[in-house]
Design an enzyme around this catalytic site. Sequence first.
Site, PDB file in Angstrom:
ATOM      1  N   ARG A 313      51.585  44.797  40.688  1.00 54.85           N
ATOM      2  CA  ARG A 313      50.296  44.093  40.637  1.00 54.85           C
ATOM      3  C   ARG A 313      50.416  42.591  40.332  1.00 54.85           C
ATOM      4  NH1 ARG A 313      46.277  44.734  37.937  1.00 54.85           N
ATOM      5  NH2 ARG A 313      44.839  44.636  39.669  1.00 54.85           N
ATOM      6  N   TYR A 317      48.952  40.583  43.503  1.00 51.82           N
ATOM      7  CA  TYR A 317      47.564  40.085  43.376  1.00 51.82           C
ATOM      8  C   TYR A 317      47.445  38.937  42.384  1.00 51.82           C
ATOM      9  CZ  TYR A 317      47.014  44.959  44.914  1.00 51.82           C
ATOM     10  OH  TYR A 317      47.130  46.167  45.547  1.00 51.82           O
ATOM     11  N   CYS A 344      66.184  40.917  42.565  1.00 43.07           N
ATOM     12  CA  CYS A 344      66.652  39.626  43.078  1.00 43.07           C
ATOM     13  C   CYS A 344      65.602  38.930  43.925  1.00 43.07           C
ATOM     14  CB  CYS A 344      67.943  39.832  43.849  1.00 43.07           C
ATOM     15  SG  CYS A 344      69.193  40.517  42.782  1.00 43.07           S
TER      16      CYS A 344
HETATM   17  N1  LLP Z   1      36.865  54.385  47.240  1.00 42.18           N
HETATM   18  C1  LLP Z   1      37.510  53.773  48.240  1.00 42.18           C
HETATM   19  C2  LLP Z   1      37.105  54.050  49.623  1.00 42.18           C
HETATM   20  C3  LLP Z   1      38.538  52.862  47.959  1.00 42.18           C
HETATM   21  O1  LLP Z   1      39.158  52.247  48.958  1.00 42.18           O
HETATM   22  C4  LLP Z   1      38.909  52.620  46.614  1.00 42.18           C
HETATM   23  C5  LLP Z   1      39.988  51.686  46.282  1.00 42.18           C
HETATM   24  C6  LLP Z   1      38.220  53.310  45.592  1.00 42.18           C
HETATM   25  C7  LLP Z   1      37.193  54.174  45.947  1.00 42.18           C
HETATM   26  C8  LLP Z   1      38.539  53.136  44.144  1.00 42.18           C
HETATM   27  O2  LLP Z   1      38.318  51.848  43.699  1.00 42.18           O
HETATM   28  P1  LLP Z   1      38.463  51.473  42.144  1.00 42.18           P
HETATM   29  O3  LLP Z   1      37.357  52.177  41.405  1.00 42.18           O
HETATM   30  O4  LLP Z   1      39.791  51.938  41.695  1.00 42.18           O
HETATM   31  O5  LLP Z   1      38.360  50.005  42.113  1.00 42.18           O
HETATM   32  N2  LLP Z   1      45.892  48.277  44.372  1.00 42.18           N
HETATM   33  C9  LLP Z   1      44.755  47.444  44.034  1.00 42.18           C
HETATM   34  C10 LLP Z   1      43.438  48.171  44.176  1.00 42.18           C
HETATM   35  C11 LLP Z   1      43.211  48.762  45.561  1.00 42.18           C
HETATM   36  C12 LLP Z   1      41.916  49.525  45.694  1.00 42.18           C
HETATM   37  C13 LLP Z   1      41.828  50.236  46.976  1.00 42.18           C
HETATM   38  N3  LLP Z   1      40.650  51.045  47.156  1.00 42.18           N
HETATM   39  C14 LLP Z   1      44.957  46.886  42.629  1.00 42.18           C
HETATM   40  O6  LLP Z   1      45.976  47.164  42.007  1.00 42.18           O
HETATM   41  O7  LLP Z   1      44.123  46.132  42.142  1.00 42.18           O
END
Ligand code: LLP
Length: 426
Positions: A313, A317, A344
Amino acid sequence: MSIGFTRKNAALQCDGVAVSKLAAEYGTPLWLYSQSVLEARYKLFAASLADLKPTICYALKANSNQAVIATFAKLGAGADIVSAGELLRALQAGVPPHKIVFAGVGKTAEEMALALDAGILQFNVESGEELARLSAVAQAQHGIARVALRVNPNVDAKTHKKITTGKTENKFGIEIAHAMALAEQARSLKGVAIEAISTHIGSQITDVTPYRAAFKRMADMATALRAQGHALKRIDFGGGLGVVYKDETPPDLKAYAAAVRAAVKGLGLDLIVEPGRWLVADAGALVARVEYVKKGSAKSFAILDAAMNDLIRPTLYEAWMPIEPVAAPRKGRKRLYDVVGPVCESGDFFTHDRDLPPLEQGDLVAVRQAGAYGAVMSSTYNARPLAPEVLVKGKRHAAVRARQTLAELIGQDALAPWQTKSKPKR
Ligand code: LLP
């Protein structure tokens, strides 16, 4: 006893168990999850929307360890899945099929067939082509797929560009006008029934305004679809609720629930929500050991035994994650550190220029708020095995995923039949 990550005599504990003890037992790097926090977060979330009787489809992608999913399933959660793998994970952890929604822009015919076979609640369909394929797959199985059209409401969620999903330039969802037209075309498709509309405008949302705007557009669209004679049953508002990593001020549950409530009032539709991060971020930490401290003139580098392959992360990001010593912070003035890993690449960092208490070789540090999008996004880059995941509950703790061995990691490779195993030429 206080739950989650707290300090006793200034040393970090998880559910009352010393983190240093867990690190000694399971080794580092190590993921720790507090089951009590997982449960508490779920209960709070569910309580805030209780009057609306939602189906809470936990977004597995945030943390899909079986132990985490099972914790939520036991409390009544459904699942939001995006692959055949996540389907299997949800089913194996005890999520009932009738509480599973299948999202994602690229479902394969094989994945559709598996999910249909399992009898899931709905497919969140993201394009006309996908709808046609789903209809064909369902017909071949002599069934009908329940569908939510995933709508792109063209609302800016005001979050990081890589996790915003509700603007027309994003690959997700179908523009409202197109979705209305697609619902009409769907009448001639025998294998699908349009029963719902869904949206998800982004992740780590810290302002309630975009939610309000998107939900209102969805509610208006539901009304319009009904006026066209579509018998809608459900509305799915996705996930995205943000958490505090540093100094963000995400809407509290009350504000979020009020936005949901205002939109669904009077619609008479069943509600689905898909929270991920909010349920799990706070419950988890990545624990690592300082291998070396390299002192420079401007700042020092604390080099951990964890790296970007474990937690991506920060570099992916520019995410700011809390980092703390596990033991009582050493006395002395705070110093400027880059906390980095051994991989690396200069992109292998946890933070740059952070004021931290003095760190020394052998110290343990915890990266907090790491329960969401942590272990699930890790890789074996640099041939680094996946770190173990440990669930803590009261005084009990157990590895819910063992550390990957090097034999497992390398054993997945094979030589091609034409490659001999003879010794390389000198
Ligand atoms: N529903 C759908 C259709 C989604 O694409 C996602 C997340 C969620 C629900 C859940 O969202 P949340 O409540 O967790 O925000 N890897 C990134 C976050 C990617 C989110 C992708 N979709 C990070 O580490 O910030």
